[in-house]
Design a protein around this motif. Structure first.
Motif, PDB file in Angstrom:
ATOM      1  N   THR A  38     128.038   7.493  53.354  1.00  0.00           N
ATOM      2  CA  THR A  38     127.902   6.041  53.209  1.00  0.00           C
ATOM      3  C   THR A  38     128.307   5.642  51.797  1.00  0.00           C
ATOM      4  OG1 THR A  38     125.636   6.160  52.405  1.00  0.00           O
ATOM      5  CG2 THR A  38     125.936   6.057  54.809  1.00  0.00           C
ATOM      6  N   ALA A  39     128.328   4.341  51.535  1.00  0.00           N
ATOM      7  CA  ALA A  39     128.636   3.839  50.191  1.00  0.00           C
ATOM      8  C   ALA A  39     127.591   4.353  49.194  1.00  0.00           C
ATOM      9  CB  ALA A  39     128.682   2.320  50.192  1.00  0.00           C
ATOM     10  N   GLN A  40     126.328   4.408  49.608  1.00  0.00           N
ATOM     11  CA  GLN A  40     125.277   4.921  48.718  1.00  0.00           C
ATOM     12  C   GLN A  40     125.486   6.415  48.444  1.00  0.00           C
ATOM     13  OE1 GLN A  40     124.648   2.549  51.004  1.00  0.00           O
ATOM     14  NE2 GLN A  40     124.094   1.030  49.464  1.00  0.00           N
ATOM     15  N   ASP A  41     125.951   7.155  49.460  1.00  0.00           N
ATOM     16  CA  ASP A  41     126.219   8.582  49.275  1.00  0.00           C
ATOM     17  C   ASP A  41     127.305   8.804  48.228  1.00  0.00           C
ATOM     18  OD1 ASP A  41     124.366   9.315  51.238  1.00  0.00           O
ATOM     19  OD2 ASP A  41     125.887   9.343  52.820  1.00  0.00           O
TER      20      ASP A  41
ATOM     21  N   PHE B 245     127.881   7.324  45.429  1.00  0.00           N
ATOM     22  CA  PHE B 245     127.341   7.349  44.068  1.00  0.00           C
ATOM     23  C   PHE B 245     126.614   8.655  43.777  1.00  0.00           C
ATOM     24  CE2 PHE B 245     127.771   2.767  44.798  1.00  0.00           C
ATOM     25  CZ  PHE B 245     128.530   2.445  43.678  1.00  0.00           C
ATOM     26  N   ARG B 246     126.037   9.252  44.795  1.00  0.00           N
ATOM     27  CA  ARG B 246     125.355  10.534  44.623  1.00  0.00           C
ATOM     28  C   ARG B 246     126.362  11.687  44.606  1.00  0.00           C
ATOM     29  NH1 ARG B 246     124.194  14.132  48.200  1.00  0.00           N
ATOM     30  NH2 ARG B 246     124.516  12.733  49.963  1.00  0.00           N
TER      31      ARG B 246
END
Length: 100
Positions: free
Chosen positions: A8-11, A13-14
């Motif tokens: 995902t988009a959040q993934d 950044f990680r």
């Protein structure tokens, strides 16, 4: 990246710092004991930093006339067509860092 579902988009950044660290680790291990590091293609990211860290020569080679403008093939020139009456030259360009 090879999980059961796409990231995902959040993934992103990680994962980004992990991917960058893995790239530097891989490039450093591959270049250990070498005299030079040659980078080419679309993703030469990190290669120059690794070469500087190891104290070896760095060379970037680009075999795409649309990737690097030159007096012989300015941006937008068609392959095989001399520009401004100049003689066609090799399609492969390269650049070297001041360190080597």
């Amino acid at each position: 990246m090879s999980g059961e579902r796409p990231p995902t988009a959040q993934d992103a950044f990680r994962l980004a710092p992990e991917l960058v660290a893995a790239r530097f680790d891989t490039l450093t291990a591959a270049a250990e004991g070498c005299d030079a590091l040659l980078a080419t293609g679309l993703m030469p990211a990190g290669a120059r930093d690794v070469a500087e860290k190891l104290g070896i020569r760095y060379v970037f080679a680009c075999c795409d006339i649309f990737g690097l403008p030159s007096p012989h093939h300015p941006p937008g020139a068609r392959p095989g067509t001399p520009s401004r009456g100049r003689r066609p030259t090799s399609r492969c360009c390269g650049s070297r860092t001041p360190s080597g």
